[in-house]
Structure formats: structure tokens, C-alpha cells
Design an enzyme around this catalytic site. Structure first.
Site, short mmCIF file in Angstrom:
data_model
loop_
_atom_site.label_atom_id
_atom_site.label_comp_id
_atom_site.label_asym_id
_atom_site.label_seq_id
_atom_site.Cartn_x
_atom_site.Cartn_y
_atom_site.Cartn_z
N GLU A 58 0.87 -1.19 0.00
CA GLU A 58 0.00 0.00 0.00
C GLU A 58 0.90 1.23 0.00
O GLU A 58 1.89 1.26 0.74
CB GLU A 58 -0.89 -0.06 1.26
CG GLU A 58 -1.69 1.17 1.56
CD GLU A 58 -2.60 1.62 0.41
OE1 GLU A 58 -3.44 0.84 -0.08
OE2 GLU A 58 -2.45 2.80 0.00
N ASP A 108 -7.51 1.41 -8.27
CA ASP A 108 -8.00 2.70 -8.78
C ASP A 108 -8.31 2.55 -10.27
O ASP A 108 -7.45 2.11 -11.04
CB ASP A 108 -6.94 3.79 -8.57
CG ASP A 108 -6.69 4.07 -7.09
OD1 ASP A 108 -7.52 3.64 -6.27
OD2 ASP A 108 -5.67 4.69 -6.76
N LYS A 112 -10.65 8.71 -16.38
CA LYS A 112 -10.44 9.70 -17.45
C LYS A 112 -9.50 9.13 -18.51
O LYS A 112 -8.48 8.52 -18.18
CB LYS A 112 -9.80 10.98 -16.87
CG LYS A 112 -10.75 11.79 -16.04
CD LYS A 112 -10.09 13.08 -15.61
CE LYS A 112 -11.03 13.83 -14.67
NZ LYS A 112 -10.32 14.79 -13.83
N ASP A 145 -15.41 -3.09 -9.55
CA ASP A 145 -16.80 -2.74 -9.83
C ASP A 145 -16.89 -2.00 -11.16
O ASP A 145 -17.98 -1.80 -11.69
CB ASP A 145 -17.35 -1.80 -8.74
CG ASP A 145 -16.68 -0.46 -8.79
OD1 ASP A 145 -15.44 -0.42 -8.61
OD2 ASP A 145 -17.36 0.55 -9.07
C1 LIG Z 1 -9.77 1.76 -4.27
S1 LIG Z 1 -8.67 1.33 -2.99
C2 LIG Z 1 -8.99 -0.41 -2.71
C3 LIG Z 1 -8.44 -0.90 -1.40
C4 LIG Z 1 -8.69 -2.38 -1.11
N1 LIG Z 1 -8.01 -3.24 -2.07
C5 LIG Z 1 -10.16 -2.66 -1.09
O1 LIG Z 1 -10.65 -3.26 -2.05
O2 LIG Z 1 -10.82 -2.25 -0.13
C6 LIG Z 1 -7.12 1.28 -3.84
C7 LIG Z 1 -5.94 1.21 -2.89
O3 LIG Z 1 -4.75 1.01 -3.63
C8 LIG Z 1 -3.78 1.96 -3.20
N2 LIG Z 1 -2.95 2.21 -4.38
C9 LIG Z 1 -3.35 2.81 -5.53
N3 LIG Z 1 -2.35 2.84 -6.41
C10 LIG Z 1 -1.30 2.23 -5.81
C11 LIG Z 1 0.03 1.95 -6.21
N4 LIG Z 1 0.45 2.29 -7.43
N5 LIG Z 1 0.84 1.33 -5.34
C12 LIG Z 1 0.41 0.98 -4.10
N6 LIG Z 1 -0.84 1.22 -3.65
C13 LIG Z 1 -1.68 1.84 -4.51
C14 LIG Z 1 -4.56 3.15 -2.74
O4 LIG Z 1 -3.83 3.96 -1.85
C15 LIG Z 1 -5.77 2.48 -2.09
O5 LIG Z 1 -5.53 2.17 -0.73
#
Ligand SMILES: C[S@@+](CC[C@H](N)C(=O)[O-])C[C@H]1O[C@@H](n2cnc3c(N)ncnc32)[C@H](O)[C@@H]1O
Length: 199
Positions: A58, A108, A112, A145
Site C-alpha cells: 500500500e 483505482d 479519465k 466494480d
Molecule cells: C480503491 S482502494 C482499494 C483498497 C482495497 N483493495 C479494497 O478493495 O478495499 C485502492 C488502494 O490502492 C492503493 N494504491 C493505488 N495505487 C497504488 C500503487 N500504485 N501502489 C500501491 N498502492 C496503490 C490506494 O492507496 C488504495 O488504498
């Protein structure tokens, strides 16, 4: 009680790790939760599978601190969290051929158009890295989703010669819901899931 710190800080960020630097026993299966968020999936899986080791990755410091607190509170010796960027971790840091399953859950979606290249499913460093770190027959599990991201992501992975798509019926095996998944389901959204095995 854990025999080590829940936060895993590598001695060196510029070389490949050995499995036993993360968890003491090199023989136990290693699973990775990429972008582990609040750690609810990581912790539920570690509790359900005391015979496997789970590393969450994370990038946000606040989330890492919360996950570490939860691991310590649960007294888990088979879960740790690493604060680092996902593609770099898979591309360069994780040990070759030692990961049994890698979970990418609600990444994520970068909706866009100008940001599409940032979607981790289509980043070559991540794709090539996953082929390197998975053990033979190791699995990659992906849930989102976001339907457009699911379509683009599955199309990209179905075309990779190193992987074959597997069925993933809901009841196939225990699989904890993530924090984001629960939020999306409460809002009436549906989840998409896909699973590949390294050939
Ligand atoms: C939408 S959240 C989903 C969190 C978890 N997997 C869940 O489903 O509840 C995406 C997570 O990935 C982390 N994240 C996004 N891009 C990342 C990256 N390149 N490297 C590490 N963590 C990342 C974000 O900080 C966030 O905590």
C-alpha cells in the site's frame, strides 16, 4: 503474538528480496494483496489461512499504519504490510517464483481517458513482474466494480501468453470481501471478477 514487526521495511529497496526476509519460513505459501487499503481482506485471509503468509502492499502511509495496528491487535504472525508502489514491488522487489497468489482488488480505475495508461492492469512492469514472481501454477485474482476497466483489463490479460484464464465461481473457495467491495455492494453496484493461472 507476532514474532516480528507488522510493517515490513526492506533492508535494501534496490535488489530482489528473499522470501525469508519477509516471513521466516521460506517453505510456506506467500500471497500478496496489492493496494491493500484498510487491510480488511488481508487480515481476514490471514486469519482464515494460518498456514499461509500474506503481504499487503500500500502506498499511503496512513493506511499502512492502520493496517499494521490491526495486524498487531489480531496477534497475527502471518501478515505484514509494505509501504511501496505496486508495479515497482512486483517488477523488482518480490522474490522470483515464490508468490502463490496475487490479489488485485478494487484498484483505482483511472476513468479519465488521459489517465488510462496509469491503470495497473495494463502496465508492462506489472504484467512482466507478475509472470516473474508467481510460482508455476500460481494465480492472479482481480476484482473491480468498474465495468470499462474490467473489460480492458481482462482483454489485456487474456492476450498474455504466460497466463491462462480460470473459472471463478463464487463458492469455489473462501474469499473475503474487501472494504471497497462492501461499499460498492451497499450502493447497489455489482462486482466483476477474473482469475488467471501462470502456465
Ligand atoms: C480503491 S482502494 C482499494 C483498497 C482495497 N483493495 C479494497 O478493495 O478495499 C485502492 C488502494 O490502492 C492503493 N494504491 C493505488 N495505487 C497504488 C500503487 N500504485 N501502489 C500501491 N498502492 C496503490 C490506494 O492507496 C488504495 O488504498
Amino acid at each position: 503474538m507476532p514474532t516480528f514487526e507488522p510493517v515490513f521495511i526492506p533492508d535494501d529497496y534496490f535488489r530482489e528480496l528473499r522470501k525469508e526476509e519477509i516471513f521466516a519460513d521460506p517453505a510456506r505459501p506467500l500471497e500478496i494483496d496489492m493496494g491493500c487499503g484498510d487491510g480488511s481482506f488481508l487480515i481476514a485471509m490471514a486469519e482464515q489461512h494460518p498456514d499461509r503468509d500474506f503481504l499487503g502492499v500500500e502506498r499511503l502511509a496512513g493506511r499502512v499504519a492502520k493496517v499494521a495496528k490491526k495486524i498487531a491487535a489480531a496477534g497475527l504472525g502471518n501478515a505484514r504490510v509494505l509501504r511501496l508502489e505496486s508495479a515497482y514491488t512486483v517488477g523488482w522487489l518480490l522474490p522470483t517464483g515464490r508468490v502463490s497468489r496475487l490479489h488485485l482488488l478494487c484498484p483505482d480505475p483511472w476513468p479519465k481517458k488521459k489517465h488510462h495508461a496509469r491503470r495497473i492492469m495494463v502496465i508492462e512492469e506489472f504484467q512482466n513482474g507478475l509472470l516473474r514472481v508467481l510460482q508455476p501454477q500460481g494465480e492472479f485474482l482481480f476484482k473491480t466494480d468498474d465495468a470499462p476497466y474490467f473489460e480492458v483489463g481482462t482483454e489485456a490479460w487474456d492476450a498474455l501468453p504466460g497466463f491462462e484464464r480460470l473459472e471463478w465461481p463464487v463458492e469455489a473457495f473462501y474469499y473475503a470481501q474487501t472494504d471497497f467491495e462492501r461499499q460498492w455492494l451497499r450502493q447497489g453496484k455489482s462486482m466483476n471478477r477474473a482469475r488467471w493461472r501462470k502456465r
